[in-house]
Design a protein around this motif. Structure first.
Motif, PDB file in Angstrom:
ATOM      1  N   TYR A 174      45.924 105.960   3.727  1.00 11.96           N
ATOM      2  CA  TYR A 174      46.434 104.584   3.747  1.00 11.96           C
ATOM      3  C   TYR A 174      45.947 103.809   2.524  1.00 11.96           C
ATOM      4  O   TYR A 174      46.728 103.117   1.853  1.00 11.96           O
ATOM      5  N   THR A 178      49.005 103.039  -0.228  1.00 12.06           N
ATOM      6  CA  THR A 178      49.474 101.658  -0.340  1.00 12.06           C
ATOM      7  C   THR A 178      49.220 101.068  -1.724  1.00 12.06           C
ATOM      8  O   THR A 178      49.630  99.933  -1.989  1.00 12.06           O
ATOM      9  N   ARG A 179      48.563 101.804  -2.603  1.00 14.66           N
ATOM     10  CA  ARG A 179      48.480 101.399  -4.015  1.00 14.66           C
ATOM     11  C   ARG A 179      49.719 101.854  -4.772  1.00 14.66           C
ATOM     12  O   ARG A 179      49.912 101.465  -5.924  1.00 14.66           O
ATOM     13  N   ARG A 180      50.554 102.665  -4.127  1.00 10.51           N
ATOM     14  CA  ARG A 180      51.738 103.220  -4.797  1.00 10.51           C
ATOM     15  C   ARG A 180      53.044 102.820  -4.115  1.00 10.51           C
ATOM     16  O   ARG A 180      54.082 102.758  -4.774  1.00 10.51           O
ATOM     17  N   VAL A 181      53.019 102.578  -2.809  1.00 13.34           N
ATOM     18  CA  VAL A 181      54.219 102.159  -2.070  1.00 13.34           C
ATOM     19  C   VAL A 181      53.818 101.034  -1.123  1.00 13.34           C
ATOM     20  O   VAL A 181      52.638 100.727  -0.955  1.00 13.34           O
ATOM     21  N   THR A 182      54.797 100.432  -0.472  1.00 14.66           N
ATOM     22  CA  THR A 182      54.507  99.342   0.456  1.00 14.66           C
ATOM     23  C   THR A 182      53.796  99.894   1.695  1.00 14.66           C
ATOM     24  O   THR A 182      53.939 101.080   2.031  1.00 14.66           O
ATOM     25  N   PRO A 183      53.048  99.046   2.399  1.00 14.41           N
ATOM     26  CA  PRO A 183      52.399  99.505   3.637  1.00 14.41           C
ATOM     27  C   PRO A 183      53.390 100.074   4.640  1.00 14.41           C
ATOM     28  O   PRO A 183      53.077 101.052   5.337  1.00 14.41           O
ATOM     29  N   MET A 184      54.600  99.493   4.728  1.00 19.21           N
ATOM     30  CA  MET A 184      55.586  99.999   5.679  1.00 19.21           C
ATOM     31  C   MET A 184      55.981 101.436   5.341  1.00 19.21           C
ATOM     32  O   MET A 184      56.050 102.300   6.222  1.00 19.21           O
ATOM     33  N   VAL A 185      56.221 101.696   4.065  1.00 22.09           N
ATOM     34  CA  VAL A 185      56.586 103.052   3.639  1.00 22.09           C
ATOM     35  C   VAL A 185      55.407 103.997   3.842  1.00 22.09           C
ATOM     36  O   VAL A 185      55.575 105.133   4.304  1.00 22.09           O
ATOM     37  N   ARG A 245      43.369  95.476  -7.081  1.00 25.45           N
ATOM     38  CA  ARG A 245      43.608  96.314  -5.905  1.00 25.45           C
ATOM     39  C   ARG A 245      42.379  97.188  -5.673  1.00 25.45           C
ATOM     40  O   ARG A 245      42.423  98.403  -5.856  1.00 25.45           O
TER      41      ARG A 245
END
Length: 291
Positions: A174, A178-185, A245
Motif C-alpha cells: 500500500y 500509492t506513490r504510483r497510482v491512486t489509493p483506489m487503484v 510523499r
C-alpha cells in the motif's frame, strides 16, 4: 556428521550475489547459487543476506563525507528464472498453526526493513533500480515497488495473490503502490489477485520502463550511465520525494503488524488453501530442477 559437513551446514553460501561495476554501482542478485529444488521466495536466509549487503553499502556511503558526491545506484535483480515469488508461505503456515505470533512478526519486520532500505538506504544518496526478469508476485512485487525505478522485461507478470488465502499484501504494497497510482487503484490491485502484465503496469504508471526479454540488465546499465550526468538533480529529487510523499519505517511497521494480526486470524480453510499453494510451488521448483 563430519566437521566439514557441519561447517557447510552452519555457514551456507549467501543467496545474494553482489557485484560492482565501473560506475561503482552495487548490484544485488537474489537466489544466487541456489540448490536445484530451491524456491525463489523471500526466505529468512535471503532477507538476512540482502540486509547484510545493504548495511555494508550504507557503511561505505557513510565513510564518504564529500558533500558533492553524486547519486549512488543500487540494483536489485535475480539469478533465478523469476524475480521473486513472494513471502515464505511454508514459514507462514508453520507459525500460524503453532500460534507463534512473535516469530511471524519478526519475519515481517525483517521484510519491511529490507524494503525500506531499498527505498531510502542512505539519506538522499541512493537511487535504487529493480530489474524484473520473470514474475514478481506478492512480496516479490512489493520488493520491486520499493525501488525508485522499475525496469521490467516483456512477458513479465506481477500481482498480489494473497487474497486467495484471505490475506492482504502487508510488507509495503500500500505504501509504495500509492506513490504510483491512486489509493483506489492500489486497493483494487491488492485484492483482485490478478497477475498484471508488464505492459499493463507501464500504462498504469506502476512500471517505469518495459524492455525486450533478456535486455533488462543492459537497460539498467544504460540508465545508470545517463544518470551520471544528472547525479545532483537526482539527489535533489530524492529529497523532494521524501518531503512531499514521505516513506517512513514506522508506517511500514504499523501496516505489517496489522498483517501479522490478520494472518493469525486465518481460518483453517484459508490455511489449507495456502498449503495447496505451497505444494504447487514445490512441484514447480521440482519441475524446474529436472528441466
Amino acid at each position: 556428521m563430519s566437521l566439514i559437513e557441519r561447517v557447510v551446514l552452519e555457514n551456507p553460501a549467501p543467496l545474494v550475489r553482489h557485484a560492482t561495476d565501473s560506475y561503482a554501482t552495487d548490484w544485488c542478485f537474489m537466489h544466487a547459487g541456489a540448490p536445484p529444488t530451491y524456491h525463489p521466495c523471500f526466505s529468512e536466509r535471503l532477507l538476512n543476506d540482502l540486509k547484510t549487503q545493504q548495511e555494508a553499502i550504507r557503511r561505505r556511503l557513510a565513510a564518504n563525507s564529500d558533500p558533492r558526491a553524486g547519486i549512488h545506484h543500487l540494483v536489485l535483480a535475480s539469478d533465478a528464472d523469476v524475480f521473486n515469488l513472494g513471502g515464505d508461505l511454508s514459514l507462514f503456515a508453520k507459525h500460524i498453526r503453532a500460534g507463534q505470533r512473535g516469530r511471524l512478526l519478526d519475519y515481517a519486520k525483517l521484510c519491511v526493513e529490507v524494503a525500506f532500505n531499498f527505498s531510502r538506504l542512505y539519506e538522499d544518496r541512493v537511487h535504487s533500480i529493480a530489474v524484473v526478469q520473470g514474475d514478481a508476485l506478492g512480496g516479490g512485487f512489493e520488493a520491486a515497488l520499493c525501488c525508485n525505478t522499475i525496469i521490467a522485461e516483456e512477458g513479465t507478470g506481477m500481482g498480489f495473490p494473497e487474497v486467495l488465502f484471505d490475506l492482504f499484501p502487508g510488507m509495503g504494497a500500500y505504501t509504495f503502490l500509492t506513490r504510483r497510482v491512486t489509493p483506489m487503484v492500489a486497493e483494487r490491485m491488492m485484492l483482485d489477485a490478478r497477475v498484471y502484465s508488464a505492459e499493463e503496469l507501464l500504462q498504469m504508471g506502476v512500471v517505469d520502463r518495459v524492455v525486450p526479454k533478456g535486455e533488462g540488465i543492459q537497460a539498467a546499465r544504460d540508465m545508470i550511465r545517463r544518470h551520471q550526468r544528472i547525479g545532483n538533480a537526482l539527489r535533489s529529487m530524492n529529497t523532494v520525494r521524501q518531503a512531499c510523499r514521505p516513506v517512513s519505517l514506522e508506517e511500514l511497521l504499523s501496516v505489517t503488524t496489522e498483517w501479522v494480526d490478520a494472518a493469525m486470524r486465518l481460518s483453517d480453510g484459508a490455511l489449507r488453501t495456502m498449503e495447496r499453494l505451497i505444494r504447487a510451488q514445490q512441484r514447480r521448483a521440482g519441475a524446474l530442477s529436472v528441466a
